[in-house]
Design an enzyme around this catalytic site. Structure first.
Site, PDB file in Angstrom:
ATOM      1  N   HIS A   1       0.859  -1.186   0.000  1.00 39.53           N
ATOM      2  CA  HIS A   1       0.000   0.000   0.000  1.00 39.53           C
ATOM      3  C   HIS A   1       0.888   1.227   0.000  1.00 39.53           C
ATOM      4  O   HIS A   1       1.957   1.220   0.606  1.00 39.53           O
ATOM      5  CB  HIS A   1      -0.894   0.000   1.251  1.00 39.53           C
ATOM      6  CG  HIS A   1      -2.039   0.933   1.138  1.00 39.53           C
ATOM      7  ND1 HIS A   1      -1.947   2.245   1.477  1.00 39.53           N
ATOM      8  CD2 HIS A   1      -3.308   0.735   0.699  1.00 39.53           C
ATOM      9  CE1 HIS A   1      -3.116   2.829   1.270  1.00 39.53           C
ATOM     10  NE2 HIS A   1      -3.964   1.936   0.791  1.00 39.53           N
TER      11      HIS A   1
ATOM     12  N   ASP B   1      -7.946  -5.517   0.249  1.00 41.37           N
ATOM     13  CA  ASP B   1      -8.455  -6.352  -0.835  1.00 41.37           C
ATOM     14  C   ASP B   1      -8.039  -7.812  -0.747  1.00 41.37           C
ATOM     15  O   ASP B   1      -8.530  -8.636  -1.504  1.00 41.37           O
ATOM     16  CB  ASP B   1      -7.971  -5.783  -2.179  1.00 41.37           C
ATOM     17  CG  ASP B   1      -8.686  -4.497  -2.502  1.00 41.37           C
ATOM     18  OD1 ASP B   1      -9.875  -4.423  -2.211  1.00 41.37           O
ATOM     19  OD2 ASP B   1      -8.041  -3.567  -3.013  1.00 41.37           O
TER      20      ASP B   1
END
Ligand code: ACO
Length: 434
Positions: free
Chosen positions: A311, A369
């Site tokens: 991320h 996710d």
């Protein structure tokens, strides 16, 4: 908002006596920010920050992320408390208005949003213009953009009532538009929304019900869906939110801005990642193939990434991923799925990656996710709808950020600069002389 500096940074050009001071502005939480707005005027230079990794493009009171410590707060409230104790519509009120509602405000807000779930009947005909095998993200991008052609009575961005109604309309109508994109793709009749159902419950109802039969939404799945929506509701100045702000900074109407956000969300590096995780797990196929796959991910020339990992901001476990993993177990238990090979594979992949020096040194952890695709698949949501669902949840974040920007008197059009590296000025050469 007026930002009060508490210090300054001196920027000087080495080898000259030219320097300028950039005011240093503190936030409530997080690092101080150097205000370089006058740098070009003072020194004639710009800053260079492709991907905006070190640049604050706005000030915002909505969401705070501490990526090093894996903290996510909405209006100050930790995401795990909201996911456990709140509901999606309550979080919508919090994001839009800044505070959790009291009982009366909650009821009024929920009624206010839910009475906008239907779409103009003429909008139905838009679907017929799409191929049945169109990606539902293509469909919702088009249909949400088309809302601005239907709701002329809420397009004046300078009118607070118009802003409130267009926010309600977007939050309420996007699930209907999304569910219809799915129904269109499978050739089933559109199912009209039911305002006596909860927000997540109604979405599952419109996705799964058919006019020929009674359909009751499983309350455990409705609760899980509500939590998934909370986990995706907002996430600070990510790519799609920044897209919405940039589009909105021109004065464009909110429906057009949210359509821009949907387009930005579609990419596999952003909202498309949950779809990509399932494709990756299917490609790996079996636990025995994990070492080969990890070797490919580590190979600089392969271009293969471990989807659902890494991320831009979190250099620690994404706090949403932990809640998502818990929810995944709850949903599979409710559905009586004792051994899900996909979940087993994902858990083993996570275990191996988290003990591998490559991922440790680069601070790559599971993001939101990694597990969401497994839950959604178990709930019967088709893979092509995963990113659409993300868009349904994120609509409130986009609208809240758009509203905050429009209401800020200091707001200006977004207009980044560049380092020009092309040809210097030159004269046109007639074609016969080239
Ligand atoms: N698998 C393998 N290596 C990775 C991964 C990954 N998932 N993510 C980053 N890296 C490596 C990069 O190769 C790079 O290595 P290098 O320093 O040797 O060149 C280093 O880690 C830094 O990566 P960047 O791409 O520079 O990091 P950035 O902040 O630009 O990217 C992103 C963040 C796009 C999320 C990235 O981690 C990624 O592609 N992850 C997979 C896709 C994904 O899961 N996206 C969902 C994000 S969450 C969301 O949008 C809801």
């Amino acid at each position: 908002m007026t930002l009060k500096p508490t210090g300054s940074v001196t920027i000087s050009i080495d080898g000259t006596d030219r320097s300028a001071k950039a005011p240093l502005i503190p936030g409530t939480l997080g690092p101080d920010v150097a205000d370089i707005r006058k740098l070009y005027g003072d020194l004639g230079i710009f800053t260079f920050d492709p991907g905006y990794g070190g640049t604050a493009a706005c000030d915002s009171k909505i969401t705070y992320i501490d990526g090093d410590n894996g903290i996510l707060l909405h209006r100050g409230y930790p995401i795990d408390q909201l996911a456990e104790k709140s509901s999606f519509l309550e979080v919508c009120h919090l994001l839009l208005n800044g505070e959790l509602p009291n009982a009366a405000e909650k009821e009024a807000f929920e009624k206010g949003v839910l009475r906008h779930t239907m779409v103009h009947e003429q909008l139905r005909s838009f679907y017929n213009g799409f191929r049945r095998d169109a990606h539902p993200m293509a469909v919702i991008c088009g249909v949400v953009g088309a809302l601005s052609a239907f709701y002329h009575d809420s397009l004046d961005i300078n009118d607070p009532d118009h802003r409130r109604i267009s926010a309600f309309r977007l939050i309420a109508k996007v699930p209907t538009i999304a569910a219809w994109a799915y129904k269109y793709s499978i050739g089933q009749p559109f199912v009209y929304p039911r305002n006596d159902l909860g927000y997540a419950e109604n979405f599952l109802y419109m996705m799964n019900a058919v006019p020929a039969e009674e359909y009751k939404v499983n309350p455990v799945l409705a609760k899980a869906m509500d939590r998934i929506l909370i986990l995706h509701a907002d996430h600070e100045q990510n790519a799609s939110t920044s897209t919405v702000r940039l589009a909105g900074s021109t004065g464009a109407n909110p429906f057009a801005c949210i359509a821009a956000g949907i387009a930005s969300l579609w990419g596999p590096a952003h909202g498309g990642a949950n779809e990509a995780v399932l494709k990756m797990l299917a490609e790996i196929g079996h636990k025995d193939n994990i070492p080969d796959f990890i070797a490919k991910v580590k190979d600089k020339n392969s271009n293969v990434r471990l989807m659902g990992f890494g991320h831009r901001v979190y250099k620690n476990y994404d706090p949403r991923a932990k809640i998502m993993e818990r929810t995944c177990h709850e949903v599979l238990t409710e559905l009586g799925i004792k051994d899900d090979p996909m979940l087993d594979l994902a858990m083993e992949l996570e275990r191996i990656a988290l003990s591998d020096e490559y991922f440790i040194s680069k601070k790559l952890y599971p993001n939101v996710d990694f597990y969401s695709g497994i839950i959604l698949k178990a709930m019967g949501i088709p893979v092509s709808m995963f990113t659409v669902l993300f868009a349904v949840a994120r609509t409130v974040g986009w609208v809240s950020q758009w509203k905050e920007m429009v209401e800020d008197p200091a707001q200006r059009i977004g207009r980044p600069r560049q380092i020009y590296t092309g040809a210097p000025q030159r004269d046109y050469v007639p074609v016969e002389k080239r």
